[in-house]
Motif scaffolding. Sequence first.
Motif, PDB file in Angstrom:
ATOM      1  N   VAL A 117     -51.982  10.098  20.122  1.00  0.00           N
ATOM      2  CA  VAL A 117     -52.175  11.395  19.473  1.00  0.00           C
ATOM      3  C   VAL A 117     -51.958  11.255  17.967  1.00  0.00           C
ATOM      4  N   VAL A 118     -50.919  10.523  17.595  1.00  0.00           N
ATOM      5  CA  VAL A 118     -50.646  10.285  16.174  1.00  0.00           C
ATOM      6  C   VAL A 118     -51.816   9.528  15.549  1.00  0.00           C
ATOM      7  N   HIS A 119     -52.355   8.544  16.261  1.00  0.00           N
ATOM      8  CA  HIS A 119     -53.513   7.789  15.763  1.00  0.00           C
ATOM      9  C   HIS A 119     -54.716   8.703  15.561  1.00  0.00           C
ATOM     10  N   TYR A 120     -54.950   9.579  16.541  1.00  0.00           N
ATOM     11  CA  TYR A 120     -56.100  10.480  16.450  1.00  0.00           C
ATOM     12  C   TYR A 120     -55.960  11.422  15.264  1.00  0.00           C
ATOM     13  N   LEU A 121     -54.793  12.018  15.128  1.00  0.00           N
ATOM     14  CA  LEU A 121     -54.558  12.928  14.006  1.00  0.00           C
ATOM     15  C   LEU A 121     -54.676  12.189  12.682  1.00  0.00           C
ATOM     16  N   GLY A 122     -54.216  10.940  12.654  1.00  0.00           N
ATOM     17  CA  GLY A 122     -54.348  10.133  11.437  1.00  0.00           C
ATOM     18  C   GLY A 122     -55.804   9.921  11.060  1.00  0.00           C
ATOM     19  N   ALA A 123     -56.667   9.831  12.082  1.00  0.00           N
ATOM     20  CA  ALA A 123     -58.093   9.617  11.828  1.00  0.00           C
ATOM     21  C   ALA A 123     -58.759  10.871  11.279  1.00  0.00           C
ATOM     22  N   ILE A 124     -58.492  12.035  11.892  1.00  0.00           N
ATOM     23  CA  ILE A 124     -59.172  13.256  11.442  1.00  0.00           C
ATOM     24  C   ILE A 124     -58.551  13.817  10.161  1.00  0.00           C
ATOM     25  N   LEU A 125     -57.350  13.346   9.823  1.00  0.00           N
ATOM     26  CA  LEU A 125     -56.686  13.804   8.596  1.00  0.00           C
ATOM     27  C   LEU A 125     -56.561  12.674   7.580  1.00  0.00           C
ATOM     28  N   ASP A 126     -57.414  11.687   7.722  1.00  0.00           N
ATOM     29  CA  ASP A 126     -57.316  10.467   6.916  1.00  0.00           C
ATOM     30  C   ASP A 126     -57.352  10.725   5.417  1.00  0.00           C
ATOM     31  N   ASP A 127     -58.158  11.698   4.987  1.00  0.00           N
ATOM     32  CA  ASP A 127     -58.303  11.948   3.551  1.00  0.00           C
ATOM     33  C   ASP A 127     -57.353  13.029   3.048  1.00  0.00           C
ATOM     34  N   VAL A 128     -56.431  13.449   3.904  1.00  0.00           N
ATOM     35  CA  VAL A 128     -55.456  14.464   3.513  1.00  0.00           C
ATOM     36  C   VAL A 128     -54.091  13.799   3.407  1.00  0.00           C
ATOM     37  N   ASP A 129     -53.433  14.005   2.302  1.00  0.00           N
ATOM     38  CA  ASP A 129     -52.116  13.394   2.092  1.00  0.00           C
ATOM     39  C   ASP A 129     -51.068  14.192   2.856  1.00  0.00           C
ATOM     40  N   CYS A 130     -50.884  13.810   4.120  1.00  0.00           N
ATOM     41  CA  CYS A 130     -49.980  14.557   4.973  1.00  0.00           C
ATOM     42  C   CYS A 130     -49.293  13.621   5.960  1.00  0.00           C
ATOM     43  N   PRO A 131     -47.961  13.607   5.988  1.00  0.00           N
ATOM     44  CA  PRO A 131     -47.259  12.766   6.964  1.00  0.00           C
ATOM     45  C   PRO A 131     -47.446  13.304   8.375  1.00  0.00           C
ATOM     46  N   ILE A 132     -47.568  12.396   9.340  1.00  0.00           N
ATOM     47  CA  ILE A 132     -47.710  12.754  10.750  1.00  0.00           C
ATOM     48  C   ILE A 132     -46.616  12.025  11.504  1.00  0.00           C
ATOM     49  N   GLU A 133     -45.835  12.771  12.265  1.00  0.00           N
ATOM     50  CA  GLU A 133     -44.671  12.180  12.917  1.00  0.00           C
ATOM     51  C   GLU A 133     -44.527  12.706  14.337  1.00  0.00           C
ATOM     52  N   SER A 134     -44.096  11.824  15.229  1.00  0.00           N
ATOM     53  CA  SER A 134     -43.850  12.193  16.612  1.00  0.00           C
ATOM     54  C   SER A 134     -42.356  12.333  16.845  1.00  0.00           C
ATOM     55  N   ILE A 135     -41.940  13.444  17.451  1.00  0.00           N
ATOM     56  CA  ILE A 135     -40.532  13.647  17.766  1.00  0.00           C
ATOM     57  C   ILE A 135     -40.403  14.137  19.208  1.00  0.00           C
TER      58      ILE A 135
END
Length: 215
Positions: free
Chosen positions: A135-153
């Motif tokens: 899920v983190v990988h997928y979100l990283g792909a669709i938000l690739d050009d947005v400077d936003c941290p993605i974290e799993s907790i």
Amino acid sequence: MTKHYSECGRIRTDFFIPADAILGYPDGIVNDPIAAERRLRYIDFSSKLHAVLGPMLGSKYRLFEGLTVLTSVGLAGPAVRVDCLAVTCIGVFVISQIDWVGKVDRSVDKDKLQVSTAGARTELHPCPLRYTAPVVHYLGAILDDVDCPIESIAVSDNETCEFGLDISTSFLKLSELHYFFRVKREHYRRSGARFVDIEVMQKRLLIGCMRVLTT
């Protein structure tokens, strides 16, 4: 291809290539008894998340119920489902709800965690951080050009749950969640980074998902 996750060891990602996603519930599941029970559990859990995030972030966050990431095989193939996705002005958080009772430690199987309960009973549970990695990988792909941290907790609302010293700090009790987000917000301020535009993030998320079903 491999990626390293200090929380639970090493994980291979070549066996699971995130290809598409469903936000909400896919067709045929809305009226399923298991889905209904899951929804009730989410409603209770989300109210607790709102109680933490609301006073701290105001209107600068959104909670989304249920995100299912599919593999390149499609709907017939494996899928990973997360309980809640929090899009906030300080990042995107993939949140797993856990209700374990006992002490949580690593196990021999790097994909799982060991929970020791009363009476010396031991249970093995999938590691939420490893499970939600696609899920983190997928979100990283669709938000690739947005400077936003993605974290799993992973969040436990059972205060009797105890995390061992070698368990990642991404495992939290509900009572610790306020401090966790407070530290994240303070780090954002000190770093000088621009706060995330949640409206932009929400639109990108809706575009990036296969469909959104209201229930």
